[in-house]
Enzyme design. Structure first.
Site, mmCIF file in Angstrom:
data_model
loop_
_atom_site.group_PDB
_atom_site.id
_atom_site.type_symbol
_atom_site.label_atom_id
_atom_site.label_comp_id
_atom_site.label_asym_id
_atom_site.label_seq_id
_atom_site.Cartn_x
_atom_site.Cartn_y
_atom_site.Cartn_z
ATOM 1 N N THR A 1 -1.972 -3.120 19.363
ATOM 2 C CA THR A 1 -1.604 -1.775 19.814
ATOM 3 C C THR A 1 -2.233 -1.431 21.159
ATOM 4 O OG1 THR A 1 -1.997 0.553 19.305
ATOM 5 C CG2 THR A 1 -3.534 -0.985 18.331
ATOM 6 N N ASP A 2 -1.598 -0.510 21.878
ATOM 7 C CA ASP A 2 -2.186 -0.051 23.141
ATOM 8 C C ASP A 2 -3.489 0.729 22.909
ATOM 9 O OD1 ASP A 2 -1.111 2.306 22.079
ATOM 10 O OD2 ASP A 2 0.091 2.804 23.853
ATOM 11 N N GLU A 3 -3.713 1.177 21.663
ATOM 12 C CA GLU A 3 -4.919 1.977 21.388
ATOM 13 C C GLU A 3 -6.202 1.185 21.590
ATOM 14 O OE1 GLU A 3 -5.036 4.666 18.158
ATOM 15 O OE2 GLU A 3 -2.917 5.120 18.284
ATOM 16 N N ASN B 1 2.531 15.776 23.731
ATOM 17 C CA ASN B 1 3.024 16.050 22.368
ATOM 18 C C ASN B 1 3.818 17.350 22.317
ATOM 19 O OD1 ASN B 1 1.830 13.700 21.434
ATOM 20 N ND2 ASN B 1 -0.085 14.723 20.882
ATOM 21 N N TYR C 1 -9.637 2.978 13.493
ATOM 22 C CA TYR C 1 -8.394 2.182 13.501
ATOM 23 C C TYR C 1 -8.348 1.279 14.732
ATOM 24 C CZ TYR C 1 -3.564 1.065 14.715
ATOM 25 O OH TYR C 1 -2.428 0.401 15.118
ATOM 26 N N ARG D 1 1.466 10.458 24.843
ATOM 27 C CA ARG D 1 1.776 9.183 24.217
ATOM 28 C C ARG D 1 2.994 8.597 24.924
ATOM 29 N NH1 ARG D 1 -2.583 10.012 22.876
ATOM 30 N NH2 ARG D 1 -3.586 9.887 20.820
ATOM 31 N N LYS E 1 -8.464 -2.863 15.185
ATOM 32 C CA LYS E 1 -7.402 -3.662 15.821
ATOM 33 C C LYS E 1 -7.973 -4.472 17.001
ATOM 34 C CE LYS E 1 -3.546 -3.684 14.971
ATOM 35 N NZ LYS E 1 -2.764 -4.511 13.997
ATOM 36 N N THR F 1 0.876 -1.174 0.000
ATOM 37 C CA THR F 1 0.000 0.000 0.000
ATOM 38 C C THR F 1 0.913 1.224 0.000
ATOM 39 O OG1 THR F 1 0.000 0.267 2.412
ATOM 40 C CG2 THR F 1 -1.648 -1.258 1.467
HETATM 41 P P1 NAD Z 1 2.788 0.675 8.454
HETATM 42 O O1 NAD Z 1 1.561 1.382 8.017
HETATM 43 O O2 NAD Z 1 4.093 1.381 8.400
HETATM 44 O O3 NAD Z 1 2.962 -0.679 7.616
HETATM 45 C C1 NAD Z 1 1.892 -1.540 7.340
HETATM 46 C C2 NAD Z 1 2.341 -2.479 6.233
HETATM 47 O O4 NAD Z 1 1.272 -3.388 5.973
HETATM 48 C C3 NAD Z 1 2.665 -1.776 4.897
HETATM 49 O O5 NAD Z 1 3.872 -2.259 4.384
HETATM 50 C C4 NAD Z 1 1.499 -2.160 4.000
HETATM 51 O O6 NAD Z 1 1.848 -2.219 2.632
HETATM 52 C C5 NAD Z 1 1.128 -3.526 4.562
HETATM 53 N N1 NAD Z 1 -0.261 -3.918 4.281
HETATM 54 C C6 NAD Z 1 -1.373 -3.163 4.469
HETATM 55 N N2 NAD Z 1 -2.464 -3.857 4.086
HETATM 56 C C7 NAD Z 1 -2.019 -5.087 3.688
HETATM 57 C C8 NAD Z 1 -2.664 -6.244 3.181
HETATM 58 N N3 NAD Z 1 -4.006 -6.292 3.041
HETATM 59 N N4 NAD Z 1 -1.914 -7.322 2.855
HETATM 60 C C9 NAD Z 1 -0.568 -7.276 2.982
HETATM 61 N N5 NAD Z 1 0.100 -6.199 3.444
HETATM 62 C C10 NAD Z 1 -0.619 -5.118 3.790
HETATM 63 O O7 NAD Z 1 2.482 0.178 9.924
HETATM 64 P P2 NAD Z 1 3.453 0.058 11.181
HETATM 65 O O8 NAD Z 1 3.496 1.351 11.879
HETATM 66 O O9 NAD Z 1 4.700 -0.620 10.772
HETATM 67 O O10 NAD Z 1 2.592 -0.939 12.090
HETATM 68 C C11 NAD Z 1 2.727 -2.351 11.928
HETATM 69 C C12 NAD Z 1 1.768 -3.047 12.867
HETATM 70 O O11 NAD Z 1 2.026 -2.636 14.208
HETATM 71 C C13 NAD Z 1 0.302 -2.697 12.607
HETATM 72 O O12 NAD Z 1 -0.447 -3.871 12.802
HETATM 73 C C14 NAD Z 1 -0.035 -1.660 13.666
HETATM 74 O O13 NAD Z 1 -1.393 -1.725 14.002
HETATM 75 C C15 NAD Z 1 0.858 -2.108 14.810
HETATM 76 N N6 NAD Z 1 1.303 -1.057 15.733
HETATM 77 C C16 NAD Z 1 1.938 0.064 15.269
HETATM 78 C C17 NAD Z 1 2.415 0.998 16.174
HETATM 79 C C18 NAD Z 1 3.149 2.248 15.729
HETATM 80 O O14 NAD Z 1 3.477 3.085 16.576
HETATM 81 N N7 NAD Z 1 3.488 2.415 14.473
HETATM 82 C C19 NAD Z 1 2.232 0.797 17.555
HETATM 83 C C20 NAD Z 1 1.541 -0.338 17.978
HETATM 84 C C21 NAD Z 1 1.106 -1.268 17.066
HETATM 85 O O1 DAU Z 2 -0.228 3.912 20.348
HETATM 86 C C1 DAU Z 2 0.115 3.094 19.276
HETATM 87 C C2 DAU Z 2 -0.337 3.736 17.979
HETATM 88 O O2 DAU Z 2 0.538 4.830 17.747
HETATM 89 C C3 DAU Z 2 -0.327 2.771 16.794
HETATM 90 O O3 DAU Z 2 -1.255 1.752 17.011
HETATM 91 C C4 DAU Z 2 -0.669 3.513 15.494
HETATM 92 O O4 DAU Z 2 -0.526 2.632 14.395
HETATM 93 C C5 DAU Z 2 0.314 4.664 15.341
HETATM 94 O O5 DAU Z 2 -0.026 5.420 14.196
HETATM 95 C C6 DAU Z 2 0.292 5.557 16.583
HETATM 96 O O6 DAU Z 2 -0.983 6.249 16.687
HETATM 97 P P1 DAU Z 2 -1.060 7.771 17.144
HETATM 98 O O7 DAU Z 2 -2.324 8.330 16.669
HETATM 99 O O8 DAU Z 2 -0.737 7.900 18.589
HETATM 100 O O9 DAU Z 2 0.221 8.332 16.313
HETATM 101 P P2 DAU Z 2 0.417 9.671 15.493
HETATM 102 O O10 DAU Z 2 1.864 9.741 15.141
HETATM 103 O O11 DAU Z 2 -0.570 9.826 14.393
HETATM 104 O O12 DAU Z 2 0.101 10.803 16.573
HETATM 105 C C7 DAU Z 2 0.836 10.878 17.791
HETATM 106 C C8 DAU Z 2 0.236 12.018 18.597
HETATM 107 O O13 DAU Z 2 0.543 13.266 17.934
HETATM 108 C C9 DAU Z 2 -1.264 11.984 18.701
HETATM 109 O O14 DAU Z 2 -1.656 12.493 19.973
HETATM 110 C C10 DAU Z 2 -1.748 12.928 17.598
HETATM 111 C C11 DAU Z 2 -0.645 13.951 17.531
HETATM 112 N N1 DAU Z 2 -0.346 14.527 16.218
HETATM 113 C C12 DAU Z 2 -0.209 13.688 15.146
HETATM 114 C C13 DAU Z 2 0.090 14.165 13.900
HETATM 115 C C14 DAU Z 2 0.227 13.246 12.706
HETATM 116 C C15 DAU Z 2 -0.167 15.893 16.087
HETATM 117 O O15 DAU Z 2 -0.273 16.660 17.055
HETATM 118 N N2 DAU Z 2 0.141 16.372 14.848
HETATM 119 C C16 DAU Z 2 0.261 15.565 13.741
HETATM 120 O O16 DAU Z 2 0.521 16.085 12.639
#
Ligand code: NAD
Ligand code: DAU
Length: 340
Positions: free
Chosen positions: A124-126, A248, A149, A213, A153, A36
């Site tokens: 995720t913790d969310e 933040n 989202y 966060r 999850k 994606t």
């Molecule tokens: P990301 O968005 O960077 O990556 C997601 C990946 O999944 C991408 O490479 C995308 O191409 C692939 N994908 C999406 N739909 C798909 C499908 N149908 N089939 C195959 N591949 C597909 O996400 P991330 O930040 O690396 O998060 C990875 C996992 O960890 C997720 O499940 C997310 O919910 C979880 N998570 C993320 C965070 C965070 O802070 N980023 C925290 C807690 C949990």
């Molecule tokens: O807690 C785990 C989650 O953390 C994961 O499950 C999600 O995949 C990951 O995207 C992340 O979610 P958040 O919504 O916490 O992350 P984000 O980086 O989007 O935002 C972090 C915090 O900052 C949130 O309180 C929103 C705020 N924010 C975000 C963006 C993108 C801003 O203030 N400005 C911004 O432009």
């Protein structure tokens, strides 16, 4: 071991693959990702020639494809594949339900059919919802997701646990706080802030900036997932967090300072609808049961991350300009199974 890592071209999945190839020589890793907007194979250029690593472009919801892959002696599935950005889930929830809920269920079905011996669902913790000023999330905190989202999850978690109870599937779940580090797509707060600051642009801060966060460096999460894979108990949930709570505004002030930029570049903008106030993870179970603890302080992790974005301008500039997508269109057909 032979691992099927889904979503391995994304931020955490690619860091996990790099971690596993470095720490478990001899393990074979298949990366299944449908690329994606969030998938970027440039994250894995350093291992593209590694004989223990292969890439397959495909969807976790494609039962036939997943079945074919699992037929090749896969021991464990680690499911990172997801739509992961909260703001996008507010604009367009459907793809979140499709991939995060239906995709996970189809993957679970395929793994059940092939008697896969380990299925790690990356959550995720969310899913726990929003905290007041006191307390932290434990694995027994009730689920109370607030965004499309986090609701998707939480649904996936419930289905995965139901497969454990009903079909005795060897399912384990990790619930992690906000990850940061190299290769994070610059739509999330930290990479957006760092790359905007490098470009001399403003950093948008939602609402009053007081949402909290709990930050963890991505490699520390990869190490915890590795331990859950090898030592975790089936049917259990493991919280992963590094005890780095920050508002933040405070986080952004630290980033601005570390980068030598003026605070005036932080710009308050309209709040995210349904914006969860506070997340805080209690990782005691993972620490006590699996012997894990985070290695990276927030200060060191932020410095490492800023340094990485400074040194890898081409990577994020190609992402921000959309150039990286053109590469896929040229090299990977929509239905193709070309390997990297
Ligand atoms: P990301 O968005 O960077 O990556 C997601 C990946 O999944 C991408 O490479 C995308 O191409 C692939 N994908 C999406 N739909 C798909 C499908 N149908 N089939 C195959 N591949 C597909 O996400 P991330 O930040 O690396 O998060 C990875 C996992 O960890 C997720 O499940 C997310 O919910 C979880 N998570 C993320 C965070 C965070 O802070 N980023 C925290 C807690 C949990
Ligand atoms: O807690 C785990 C989650 O953390 C994961 O499950 C999600 O995949 C990951 O995207 C992340 O979610 P958040 O919504 O916490 O992350 P984000 O980086 O989007 O935002 C972090 C915090 O900052 C949130 O309180 C929103 C705020 N924010 C975000 C963006 C993108 C801003 O203030 N400005 C911004 O432009």
């Amino acid at each position: 071991m032979k691992l099927l890592v889904t979503g391995g071209a994304g931020f955490i999945g690619s860091n996990f693959i790099l971690y596993m190839l470095e720490h478990h020589q001899g393990y074979d890793i298949i990366n299944l990702d449908n690329l994606t907007y969030a998938g970027n194979l440039e994250n894995l250029t350093s291992v593209s020639g590694n004989k223990h690593y292969s890439f397959i472009k495909g969807d976790i919801a494609d039962a036939r494809l997943v079945g074919d892959i699992l037929n090749n002696g896969v021991d464990a599935v680690i499911n990172f594949a997801a739509e992961s950005h909260v703001d996008r889930s507010i604009l367009e929830p459907a793809s979140f339900i499709r991939t995060n809920v239906l995709g996970t269920q189809i993957l679970l079905d395929s793994a059940k059919e092939k008697h896969i011996s380990r299925f790690i669902q990356i959550s995720t913790d969310e899913v726990y919802g929003s905290l007041g000023t006191e307390g932290r999330f434990t694995e027994t905190t009730c689920l109370h997701p607030n965004s499309p989202y986090s609701a998707s999850k939480a649904s996936a978690d419930m289905i995965a646990l139901a497969y454990h109870e009903t079909f005795h599937m060897p399912v384990l779940i990790t619930r992690t706080s906000n990850n940061y580090g190299p290769y994070q797509f610059p739509e999330k707060l930290l990479p957006l802030a760092i790359t905007n600051l490098l470009e001399g642009k403003h950093v948008p801060l939602y609402g009053d900036g007081l949402n909290v966060r709990d930050w963890i460096f991505v490699t520390d999460n990869a190490e915890a997932i590795d331990l859950v894979l090898h030592k975790g108990r089936e049917g259990e949930v493991y919280n992963i967090g590094a005890g780095n709570e920050s508002t933040n505004i405070s986080l952004l002030k630290t980033v601005v300072k570390l980068m030598g930029k003026p605070e005036s570049l932080i710009t308050y903008v309209k709040d995210r609808p349904g914006h969860d106030k506070r997340y805080a993870i209690d990782p005691s179970k993972t620490m006590n049961m699996l012997g894990w603890s985070s290695r990276t302080s927030l200060d060191r992790g932020l410095k490492t991350t800023i340094d990485w974005y400074e040194k890898n301008r081409e990577w994020w500039q190609r992402v921000k300009s959309g150039e990286y997508m053109k590469y896929y269109k040229k090299n990977y057909s929509a239905k193709g199974l070309k390997t990297q």
